[in-house]
Motif scaffolding. Sequence first.
Motif, PDB file in Angstrom:
ATOM      1  N   THR A  10      46.155  47.145  22.204  1.00 38.33           N
ATOM      2  CA  THR A  10      45.657  45.772  22.059  1.00 38.33           C
ATOM      3  C   THR A  10      44.202  45.774  21.594  1.00 38.33           C
ATOM      4  O   THR A  10      43.837  45.042  20.676  1.00 38.33           O
ATOM      5  CB  THR A  10      45.797  45.004  23.389  1.00 38.33           C
ATOM      6  OG1 THR A  10      47.181  44.910  23.713  1.00 38.33           O
ATOM      7  CG2 THR A  10      45.204  43.612  23.304  1.00 38.33           C
ATOM      8  N   GLN A  11      43.372  46.603  22.191  1.00 42.08           N
ATOM      9  CA  GLN A  11      41.960  46.634  21.822  1.00 42.08           C
ATOM     10  C   GLN A  11      41.736  47.269  20.450  1.00 42.08           C
ATOM     11  O   GLN A  11      40.868  46.838  19.697  1.00 42.08           O
ATOM     12  CB  GLN A  11      41.144  47.367  22.881  1.00 42.08           C
ATOM     13  CG  GLN A  11      41.021  46.586  24.169  1.00 42.08           C
ATOM     14  CD  GLN A  11      40.177  47.292  25.219  1.00 42.08           C
ATOM     15  OE1 GLN A  11      39.574  48.331  24.950  1.00 42.08           O
ATOM     16  NE2 GLN A  11      40.136  46.736  26.410  1.00 42.08           N
ATOM     17  N   TYR A  12      42.522  48.272  20.119  1.00 43.41           N
ATOM     18  CA  TYR A  12      42.354  48.972  18.845  1.00 43.41           C
ATOM     19  C   TYR A  12      42.780  48.104  17.662  1.00 43.41           C
ATOM     20  O   TYR A  12      42.117  48.086  16.633  1.00 43.41           O
ATOM     21  CB  TYR A  12      43.160  50.269  18.874  1.00 43.41           C
ATOM     22  CG  TYR A  12      42.862  51.232  17.745  1.00 43.41           C
ATOM     23  CD1 TYR A  12      41.615  51.834  17.624  1.00 43.41           C
ATOM     24  CD2 TYR A  12      43.837  51.572  16.823  1.00 43.41           C
ATOM     25  CE1 TYR A  12      41.343  52.734  16.610  1.00 43.41           C
ATOM     26  CE2 TYR A  12      43.586  52.464  15.802  1.00 43.41           C
ATOM     27  CZ  TYR A  12      42.334  53.045  15.701  1.00 43.41           C
ATOM     28  OH  TYR A  12      42.068  53.938  14.688  1.00 43.41           O
ATOM     29  N   PHE A  13      43.891  47.386  17.818  1.00 41.56           N
ATOM     30  CA  PHE A  13      44.406  46.556  16.733  1.00 41.56           C
ATOM     31  C   PHE A  13      43.958  45.099  16.832  1.00 41.56           C
ATOM     32  O   PHE A  13      44.258  44.301  15.947  1.00 41.56           O
ATOM     33  CB  PHE A  13      45.936  46.645  16.671  1.00 41.56           C
ATOM     34  CG  PHE A  13      46.421  47.966  16.147  1.00 41.56           C
ATOM     35  CD1 PHE A  13      46.513  48.191  14.795  1.00 41.56           C
ATOM     36  CD2 PHE A  13      46.761  48.994  17.008  1.00 41.56           C
ATOM     37  CE1 PHE A  13      46.941  49.411  14.289  1.00 41.56           C
ATOM     38  CE2 PHE A  13      47.192  50.219  16.522  1.00 41.56           C
ATOM     39  CZ  PHE A  13      47.282  50.432  15.161  1.00 41.56           C
ATOM     40  N   LYS A  14      43.277  44.749  17.919  1.00 43.91           N
ATOM     41  CA  LYS A  14      42.763  43.383  18.124  1.00 43.91           C
ATOM     42  C   LYS A  14      43.876  42.345  18.015  1.00 43.91           C
ATOM     43  O   LYS A  14      43.751  41.316  17.355  1.00 43.91           O
ATOM     44  CB  LYS A  14      41.653  43.045  17.126  1.00 43.91           C
ATOM     45  CG  LYS A  14      40.485  43.996  17.098  1.00 43.91           C
ATOM     46  CD  LYS A  14      39.565  43.800  18.249  1.00 43.91           C
ATOM     47  CE  LYS A  14      38.313  44.656  18.062  1.00 43.91           C
ATOM     48  NZ  LYS A  14      37.697  45.022  19.289  1.00 43.91           N
ATOM     49  N   GLU A  15      44.993  42.641  18.664  1.00 44.32           N
ATOM     50  CA  GLU A  15      46.110  41.709  18.710  1.00 44.32           C
ATOM     51  C   GLU A  15      46.941  42.014  19.947  1.00 44.32           C
ATOM     52  O   GLU A  15      46.866  43.102  20.512  1.00 44.32           O
ATOM     53  CB  GLU A  15      46.971  41.795  17.447  1.00 44.32           C
ATOM     54  CG  GLU A  15      47.638  43.134  17.234  1.00 44.32           C
ATOM     55  CD  GLU A  15      48.404  43.204  15.925  1.00 44.32           C
ATOM     56  OE1 GLU A  15      48.949  42.183  15.485  1.00 44.32           O
ATOM     57  OE2 GLU A  15      48.448  44.290  15.343  1.00 44.32           O
ATOM     58  N   GLN A  16      47.723  41.037  20.359  1.00 45.04           N
ATOM     59  CA  GLN A  16      48.592  41.205  21.528  1.00 45.04           C
ATOM     60  C   GLN A  16      49.675  42.224  21.192  1.00 45.04           C
ATOM     61  O   GLN A  16      50.313  42.134  20.160  1.00 45.04           O
ATOM     62  CB  GLN A  16      49.219  39.872  21.915  1.00 45.04           C
ATOM     63  CG  GLN A  16      49.956  39.899  23.225  1.00 45.04           C
ATOM     64  CD  GLN A  16      49.036  39.985  24.422  1.00 45.04           C
ATOM     65  OE1 GLN A  16      47.921  39.505  24.378  1.00 45.04           O
ATOM     66  NE2 GLN A  16      49.498  40.599  25.474  1.00 45.04           N
TER      67      GLN A  16
END
Length: 141
Positions: A95-101
Motif C-alpha cells: 500500500t505504501q509503495y504503490f500509494k494505493e489500497q
Amino acid sequence: MKTLYFNQQRNWTLEEMYTACEVSKKAVNIVHGMKALLTTQELRQQFMARVPIYPTPMQVNDLLHQFRCEQLDSNPMSDDDFKDLFLLNPLKALTQYFKEQVSPVCVKRMQEWGVTTDKLIEQRSRNKYVHIIRALDKASL
C-alpha cells in the motif's frame, strides 16, 4: 464565476471528507484511494484545498489520480524500506509503495505467481506510476 474550494485549515476526518466530496460508500475505488493516500492530516488538508465545493465523482477521482502521481514523485518509499517493511507487513508495504489500497488477494497472488519484491521493484523502475495489479501481472510473466 469563481470556483470555491474547501477550507484547508480544517482538520478533516475521512468520514467528513466522504460527506464533503459527496462520495458514496459504494464508490469503493474513491473510498479506498482516499484511505490509502490521505494518511495524515496535512495530506487531507492539501487534498481538500483542491476539491471544489459540490464536486462531481469524476472530479474527485481525477484529483485522487493526480494526487497519487504527485505523492509518487515527491514522497516515494525507497526500495530498501519497501523490502524491509514487506518482511514485517506485506499489505502495508504494498500500500505504501504503490500509494494505493491493496487487498490481501494481491499478497496471495504474489505467492502463487512467484512474484518477488525485486520483480515489483523492477516494474516500478520501468513505470513509477504503475498500479499494483499491473505490476503483479507483468512481474509474473
